[in-house]
Design a protein around this motif. Sequence first.
Motif, PDB file in Angstrom:
ATOM      1  N   LEU A  49      35.033  34.681  49.267  1.00 32.57           N
ATOM      2  CA  LEU A  49      34.986  34.789  47.808  1.00 32.57           C
ATOM      3  C   LEU A  49      33.673  35.417  47.355  1.00 32.57           C
ATOM      4  O   LEU A  49      32.618  35.170  47.956  1.00 32.57           O
ATOM      5  N   PRO A  50      33.690  36.228  46.317  1.00 30.65           N
ATOM      6  CA  PRO A  50      32.463  36.902  45.871  1.00 30.65           C
ATOM      7  C   PRO A  50      31.463  35.921  45.281  1.00 30.65           C
ATOM      8  O   PRO A  50      31.827  34.913  44.664  1.00 30.65           O
ATOM      9  N   GLY A  51      30.191  36.212  45.470  1.00 36.37           N
ATOM     10  CA  GLY A  51      29.151  35.463  44.787  1.00 36.37           C
ATOM     11  C   GLY A  51      29.032  35.943  43.352  1.00 36.37           C
ATOM     12  O   GLY A  51      29.269  37.113  43.054  1.00 36.37           O
ATOM     13  N   LEU A  52      28.673  35.030  42.466  1.00 35.14           N
ATOM     14  CA  LEU A  52      28.619  35.361  41.039  1.00 35.14           C
ATOM     15  C   LEU A  52      27.245  35.060  40.481  1.00 35.14           C
ATOM     16  O   LEU A  52      26.583  34.094  40.887  1.00 35.14           O
ATOM     17  N   ALA A  53      26.835  35.877  39.512  1.00 34.70           N
ATOM     18  CA  ALA A  53      25.642  35.553  38.737  1.00 34.70           C
ATOM     19  C   ALA A  53      25.904  34.298  37.912  1.00 34.70           C
ATOM     20  O   ALA A  53      27.053  33.886  37.707  1.00 34.70           O
ATOM     21  N   GLN A  54      24.826  33.681  37.421  1.00 34.05           N
ATOM     22  CA  GLN A  54      24.948  32.376  36.759  1.00 34.05           C
ATOM     23  C   GLN A  54      25.927  32.408  35.585  1.00 34.05           C
ATOM     24  O   GLN A  54      26.766  31.517  35.433  1.00 34.05           O
ATOM     25  N   GLY A  55      25.854  33.434  34.743  1.00 35.74           N
ATOM     26  CA  GLY A  55      26.733  33.489  33.579  1.00 35.74           C
ATOM     27  C   GLY A  55      28.191  33.625  33.963  1.00 35.74           C
ATOM     28  O   GLY A  55      29.069  33.001  33.355  1.00 35.74           O
ATOM     29  N   ASP A  56      28.478  34.423  34.987  1.00 31.86           N
ATOM     30  CA  ASP A  56      29.861  34.603  35.418  1.00 31.86           C
ATOM     31  C   ASP A  56      30.372  33.358  36.128  1.00 31.86           C
ATOM     32  O   ASP A  56      31.547  32.990  35.980  1.00 31.86           O
ATOM     33  N   ALA A  57      29.492  32.693  36.884  1.00 32.57           N
ATOM     34  CA  ALA A  57      29.892  31.429  37.515  1.00 32.57           C
ATOM     35  C   ALA A  57      30.235  30.386  36.462  1.00 32.57           C
ATOM     36  O   ALA A  57      31.156  29.575  36.652  1.00 32.57           O
ATOM     37  N   ALA A  58      29.532  30.411  35.317  1.00 34.69           N
ATOM     38  CA  ALA A  58      29.837  29.461  34.236  1.00 34.69           C
ATOM     39  C   ALA A  58      31.213  29.724  33.648  1.00 34.69           C
ATOM     40  O   ALA A  58      31.918  28.785  33.247  1.00 34.69           O
ATOM     41  N   ILE A  59      31.625  31.000  33.590  1.00 35.21           N
ATOM     42  CA  ILE A  59      32.973  31.317  33.108  1.00 35.21           C
ATOM     43  C   ILE A  59      34.014  30.712  34.033  1.00 35.21           C
ATOM     44  O   ILE A  59      34.983  30.081  33.592  1.00 35.21           O
ATOM     45  N   VAL A  60      33.822  30.873  35.341  1.00 37.61           N
ATOM     46  CA  VAL A  60      34.774  30.335  36.309  1.00 37.61           C
ATOM     47  C   VAL A  60      34.796  28.813  36.252  1.00 37.61           C
ATOM     48  O   VAL A  60      35.872  28.191  36.314  1.00 37.61           O
ATOM     49  N   GLU A  61      33.644  28.196  36.094  1.00 35.16           N
ATOM     50  CA  GLU A  61      33.593  26.731  35.989  1.00 35.16           C
ATOM     51  C   GLU A  61      34.356  26.249  34.756  1.00 35.16           C
ATOM     52  O   GLU A  61      35.102  25.257  34.820  1.00 35.16           O
ATOM     53  N   TRP A 126      38.745  49.859  32.275  1.00 31.62           N
ATOM     54  CA  TRP A 126      37.719  48.871  31.934  1.00 31.62           C
ATOM     55  C   TRP A 126      38.000  47.537  32.618  1.00 31.62           C
ATOM     56  O   TRP A 126      37.071  46.846  33.021  1.00 31.62           O
ATOM     57  N   GLY A 127      39.261  47.180  32.785  1.00 30.00           N
ATOM     58  CA  GLY A 127      39.611  45.911  33.409  1.00 30.00           C
ATOM     59  C   GLY A 127      39.436  45.874  34.908  1.00 30.00           C
ATOM     60  O   GLY A 127      39.606  44.811  35.523  1.00 30.00           O
ATOM     61  N   LEU A 128      39.089  47.016  35.517  1.00 29.42           N
ATOM     62  CA  LEU A 128      38.925  47.080  36.972  1.00 29.42           C
ATOM     63  C   LEU A 128      37.467  47.096  37.391  1.00 29.42           C
ATOM     64  O   LEU A 128      37.166  47.367  38.561  1.00 29.42           O
ATOM     65  N   GLN A 129      36.557  46.782  36.473  1.00 25.12           N
ATOM     66  CA  GLN A 129      35.157  46.688  36.856  1.00 25.12           C
ATOM     67  C   GLN A 129      34.966  45.565  37.875  1.00 25.12           C
ATOM     68  O   GLN A 129      35.615  44.526  37.809  1.00 25.12           O
ATOM     69  N   ASP A 130      34.028  45.787  38.786  1.00 26.20           N
ATOM     70  CA  ASP A 130      33.827  44.812  39.862  1.00 26.20           C
ATOM     71  C   ASP A 130      33.506  43.423  39.330  1.00 26.20           C
ATOM     72  O   ASP A 130      33.945  42.419  39.901  1.00 26.20           O
ATOM     73  N   ARG A 131      32.743  43.327  38.250  1.00 17.88           N
ATOM     74  CA  ARG A 131      32.413  41.993  37.724  1.00 17.88           C
ATOM     75  C   ARG A 131      33.656  41.245  37.279  1.00 17.88           C
ATOM     76  O   ARG A 131      33.778  40.035  37.518  1.00 17.88           O
ATOM     77  N   LEU A 132      34.565  41.925  36.628  1.00 17.69           N
ATOM     78  CA  LEU A 132      35.796  41.263  36.205  1.00 17.69           C
ATOM     79  C   LEU A 132      36.666  40.908  37.408  1.00 17.69           C
ATOM     80  O   LEU A 132      37.260  39.819  37.453  1.00 17.69           O
ATOM     81  N   LEU A 133      36.742  41.797  38.391  1.00 15.56           N
ATOM     82  CA  LEU A 133      37.490  41.476  39.605  1.00 15.56           C
ATOM     83  C   LEU A 133      36.844  40.296  40.340  1.00 15.56           C
ATOM     84  O   LEU A 133      37.558  39.444  40.893  1.00 15.56           O
ATOM     85  N   ASP A 134      35.519  40.237  40.354  1.00 16.71           N
ATOM     86  CA  ASP A 134      34.825  39.107  40.998  1.00 16.71           C
ATOM     87  C   ASP A 134      35.150  37.792  40.291  1.00 16.71           C
ATOM     88  O   ASP A 134      35.419  36.776  40.939  1.00 16.71           O
ATOM     89  N   ILE A 135      35.095  37.788  38.960  1.00 19.10           N
ATOM     90  CA  ILE A 135      35.401  36.572  38.203  1.00 19.10           C
ATOM     91  C   ILE A 135      36.842  36.141  38.476  1.00 19.10           C
ATOM     92  O   ILE A 135      37.123  34.961  38.735  1.00 19.10           O
ATOM     93  N   ALA A 136      37.756  37.103  38.433  1.00 20.90           N
ATOM     94  CA  ALA A 136      39.163  36.780  38.669  1.00 20.90           C
ATOM     95  C   ALA A 136      39.377  36.241  40.079  1.00 20.90           C
ATOM     96  O   ALA A 136      40.086  35.243  40.278  1.00 20.90           O
ATOM     97  N   GLU A 137      38.777  36.871  41.076  1.00 24.79           N
ATOM     98  CA  GLU A 137      38.964  36.424  42.460  1.00 24.79           C
ATOM     99  C   GLU A 137      38.343  35.048  42.686  1.00 24.79           C
ATOM    100  O   GLU A 137      38.929  34.195  43.370  1.00 24.79           O
ATOM    101  N   ALA A 138      37.163  34.823  42.110  1.00 22.65           N
ATOM    102  CA  ALA A 138      36.520  33.516  42.270  1.00 22.65           C
ATOM    103  C   ALA A 138      37.357  32.412  41.639  1.00 22.65           C
ATOM    104  O   ALA A 138      37.411  31.287  42.162  1.00 22.65           O
ATOM    105  N   TYR A 139      38.023  32.704  40.541  1.00 19.97           N
ATOM    106  CA  TYR A 139      38.856  31.692  39.886  1.00 19.97           C
ATOM    107  C   TYR A 139      40.191  31.506  40.601  1.00 19.97           C
ATOM    108  O   TYR A 139      40.637  30.371  40.824  1.00 19.97           O
ATOM    109  N   ILE A 140      40.835  32.594  40.956  1.00 19.32           N
ATOM    110  CA  ILE A 140      42.159  32.518  41.562  1.00 19.32           C
ATOM    111  C   ILE A 140      42.074  32.082  43.021  1.00 19.32           C
ATOM    112  O   ILE A 140      42.980  31.426  43.537  1.00 19.32           O
TER     113      ILE A 140
END
Length: 321
Positions: A49-61, A126-140
């Motif tokens: 699973l991808p590592g996330l910056a603090q703000g993106d990890a908070a979204i997944v949490e 725009w929806g295929l940016q790596d940050r959005l894919l990382d957030i989605a993968e970390a959550y799913i």
Amino acid sequence: MTGSPRESAARWLRDFPARSALKFTNMRHVRLWLGQRHARALHRHRDALPGLAQGDAAIVEALDTNGICVTSLDRLALPGADALLAQAGALAEAFVEEARALARGGRDFIIVPPADIARHPDIYLWGLQDRLLDIAEAYIGLPVAYDGVAINYTVADGRAISTRKWHRDWEDRRVLKVAVYLHDVDAEGGPFEQISRHDTLQSDRGGFNYDLADDAELERILGRSPEKDVVSCTGPRGTVVFCDTARFFHRGKPATARDRAALFYSFFANPPRHPFFCERTGLSRAQIAGLASDLTGRQRAAALWRRQVPPLLRLIPRHSL
């Protein structure tokens, strides 16, 4: 969508294979077997699973905890946000009169024509940016499929129909939607709403049931009033809502004073549990293949997710929008 008896019969026949496939995969022994396979896949992918910056990890949490997180394009600071709002907003504005005419004619679910989005590839990409894919993968928890983007248009007619009734989405066990408001949205402007209650969840063990419900019907389904668990997402243009629309009941609240347009980006596991209920944006496979032609390997795998669907399931026609 409403229609004549002949049209309704044709739609029922067209959708029969998808609904039959859902019924089969919802049989107890089949769903338990599918659930075991899914659990093993999650375990195998956990270390990747991808590592996330603090703000993106908070979204997944927040998604894990309550199924929803409200932020903004400004706070996310993703590239291309200003151009996204300008292009998508212009498409929504040009669609106003057609949308209102469709609503007067009884259309239940109204989106900006997908061909318009295909002519503006930056909206899709725009929806295929790596940050959005990382957030989605970390959550799913698995490599993700990207089901594209639609511009949903809600006319302020107060009708509680279709996706303006409480429901859960059909595509997969977890479905991440990223909504971006193209209008300022207040309580009378059709805000996205979700019931953040974990006793509404579905699973391979308990089965998957998809009901449309008004407030009274939902109280009957849940056993008590959901009022205190409703999260109503009001906010200015550029508000972003991350939400799981498969695990939690949600709706677009009927708009009464102002129309509401919003982008909805969709992600789920690659492949999803119910591929025959996916492809909800109206973009054709040929259009998506064209939009994905110059992407990275990861982006192409997400956009062209149907290539990962087992051949037998690929034969089942997509359920109608």
